[in-house]
Enzyme design. Sequence first.
Site, PDB file in Angstrom:
ATOM      1  N   GLN A 114       0.844  -1.198   0.000  1.00  0.00           N
ATOM      2  CA  GLN A 114       0.000   0.000   0.000  1.00  0.00           C
ATOM      3  C   GLN A 114       0.876   1.244   0.000  1.00  0.00           C
ATOM      4  OE1 GLN A 114      -3.694   0.370   2.491  1.00  0.00           O
ATOM      5  NE2 GLN A 114      -2.476   1.838   3.638  1.00  0.00           N
ATOM      6  N   SER A 135       4.360  -1.406   4.198  1.00  0.00           N
ATOM      7  CA  SER A 135       4.474  -2.760   4.757  1.00  0.00           C
ATOM      8  C   SER A 135       4.701  -3.794   3.659  1.00  0.00           C
ATOM      9  CB  SER A 135       3.207  -3.120   5.532  1.00  0.00           C
ATOM     10  OG  SER A 135       2.995  -2.232   6.605  1.00  0.00           O
ATOM     11  N   SER A 139       1.373   6.561   2.768  1.00  0.00           N
ATOM     12  CA  SER A 139       2.120   7.522   3.583  1.00  0.00           C
ATOM     13  C   SER A 139       3.368   8.031   2.867  1.00  0.00           C
ATOM     14  CB  SER A 139       2.529   6.872   4.907  1.00  0.00           C
ATOM     15  OG  SER A 139       1.408   6.564   5.685  1.00  0.00           O
ATOM     16  N   GLU A 148     -10.625  -1.756   5.164  1.00  0.00           N
ATOM     17  CA  GLU A 148      -9.498  -2.142   6.020  1.00  0.00           C
ATOM     18  C   GLU A 148      -9.947  -2.566   7.403  1.00  0.00           C
ATOM     19  OE1 GLU A 148      -5.067  -0.417   7.118  1.00  0.00           O
ATOM     20  OE2 GLU A 148      -6.634   0.986   6.554  1.00  0.00           O
ATOM     21  N   ASN A 151      -3.766   8.350  16.334  1.00  0.00           N
ATOM     22  CA  ASN A 151      -4.823   8.728  17.272  1.00  0.00           C
ATOM     23  C   ASN A 151      -5.362  10.123  16.983  1.00  0.00           C
ATOM     24  OD1 ASN A 151      -4.604   6.320  18.638  1.00  0.00           O
ATOM     25  ND2 ASN A 151      -3.829   7.199  20.545  1.00  0.00           N
ATOM     26  N   GLU A 152      -4.452  11.062  16.688  1.00  0.00           N
ATOM     27  CA  GLU A 152      -4.868  12.441  16.455  1.00  0.00           C
ATOM     28  C   GLU A 152      -5.783  12.549  15.239  1.00  0.00           C
ATOM     29  OE1 GLU A 152      -1.292  12.238  18.901  1.00  0.00           O
ATOM     30  OE2 GLU A 152      -1.802  11.390  16.943  1.00  0.00           O
TER      31      GLU A 152
END
Length: 417
Positions: A142, A177, A145, A260, A397-398
Site C-alpha cells: 500500500q 508494509s 504515507s 481495512e 490517534n490524532e
Amino acid sequence: MTSINLADRGVDLGRWDGSAAEFSGAVRSWLDEHLTGEFEHLKSRGGPGSEHEFFGPRLAWDRLLAKAGWTCLGWPTEFGGRGATIEQRIAFHQEYARSGAPARVSHVGEELLGPTLIAFGTQEQKERFLPPITTVDELWAQGYSEPGAGSDLANISTTARLEGDKWVINGQKIWTSLAHVAQWAFVVCRSEPGSTRHSGLSFLLVPLDQPGVTVRPIQQLTGTSEFNEVFFDNATTDASLVVGQPGDGWKVAMGLLQFERGVSTLGQQVGFSRELSEIVEMAKSNGAAGDPVIRERIARAWLELRVMRAHVQRTLATVDTGGSGGEASVAKLLWANWHRDLGELAVAVQGAASLIAPDATSEGAPNNIFDPGNVELDRWQRLYLFTRADTIYGGSNEVQRNIIAERVLGLPREARS
C-alpha cells in the site's frame, strides 16, 4: 468478463451452504486437519512486528488455503470469492485466530485492494488482478504515507504525469508494509499539477519490479524490517491502470480504508485475548499476580477487550444502514491504545527479565527462527516495542479523533496553516 470459478480450484461449493455454526465447524475441521505436519511449526507465527518469521512457509500456507477456497471469502462468487455472509466471515476469522494459524501474507491484496477493484475497477483490471490475488500468486503493498505527509493522506506530493500510454511517477512513499516481498503496489499520486489537498489525486496500480523503483527496508525498534521506503524515479505504469477516473484518487483511497477495518477485527481480538491469557499465566507463574497494581491492570485489560468486541459487533450490525461514519475511527482508537497498553503490561509482568535480550546460545533459544542479522528478542519484548507504533500506523490517534470530532460530532474543523 472471464468468470473466476472456485470449482476450477477443486473446491466443493456445495459443502458450505448452511448456518454460521456449520460453517464454523467446517473451518475448525479443516484447520485441525491441515495445520499439522510441515505447517504445525507456523502456529502463532508472523503478524505485526514478526512478519519476518517463516515468510516462505507462510506463503505456502496461504496458497494451501487458496486451493481449499478459504481466501477472499467475502468476495462475490463471480470474482472468485465464496460470497460468504458476514456471519460466516466472522466465524472464519474467529476459528482461524483460535487455532493459532499463522498470520496471512496476502492481507493487503485480499482484504484491501481486491474489494476496492470490485467496487471501482474496470472489467479489464478485475480480469487481470483478481485471479492472482485469490490464488496468492501476486502480493501487494500500500503506497499511501509519505515522509512529509504521514497520516495526512491529502498532503501527498508524489506525482504522476500521463505521457502517451504510460503514467510516469516520481516521489517517495514510506512505512510501506512488505513492499520488499510484493510484486505490485497501489499508489496514490498527485496527477493534476497545481492541485492541493483532496483534489487532483489518482489511484494507480504500479509494478515494483522495474528500474525506476527502489525499495529500502527500514530497521525497526524490534530489529526487524517489515516496513520500507519506496522511491519512484520516473517509474511507469500503464495508462489503463488508474482505478476510477484520474483525479478521483481520494474517493477510491477512502473507499479502500473502509474495507481495512472489517470483520477480520473480531479475529484480531481473539488473538488479543490469547495474548492476555498468556500474560495472566506468566503473572501467576512468576508471582507478579500478587501485586495488586498488576491485578488491577489485568482486570482493566479484560474489561476493555469486551468493550472492543461489543463495539465491533454493533458496527457490523449497521453495515447495511451505513452507521454514523465514525465507527471505524472509534475501533482504531480502542484497539490501538489497548494493544499498546498490553505491551506495557507484558513487560511489567515479566519484570527485570524484560530488560535482557535472550541468550541465543541457550537450550531452546529461537536462534533458527529469526533473521540472523537482527537483534533477538523474546515475544514480549517484541510486543512491547512494536505496539509503540499501534497508535500511529493505519491512522494516528490524532487523525482518528479529528475524524470523529468533525464528521460525527460536527465540531469546527481544525485550523490549518
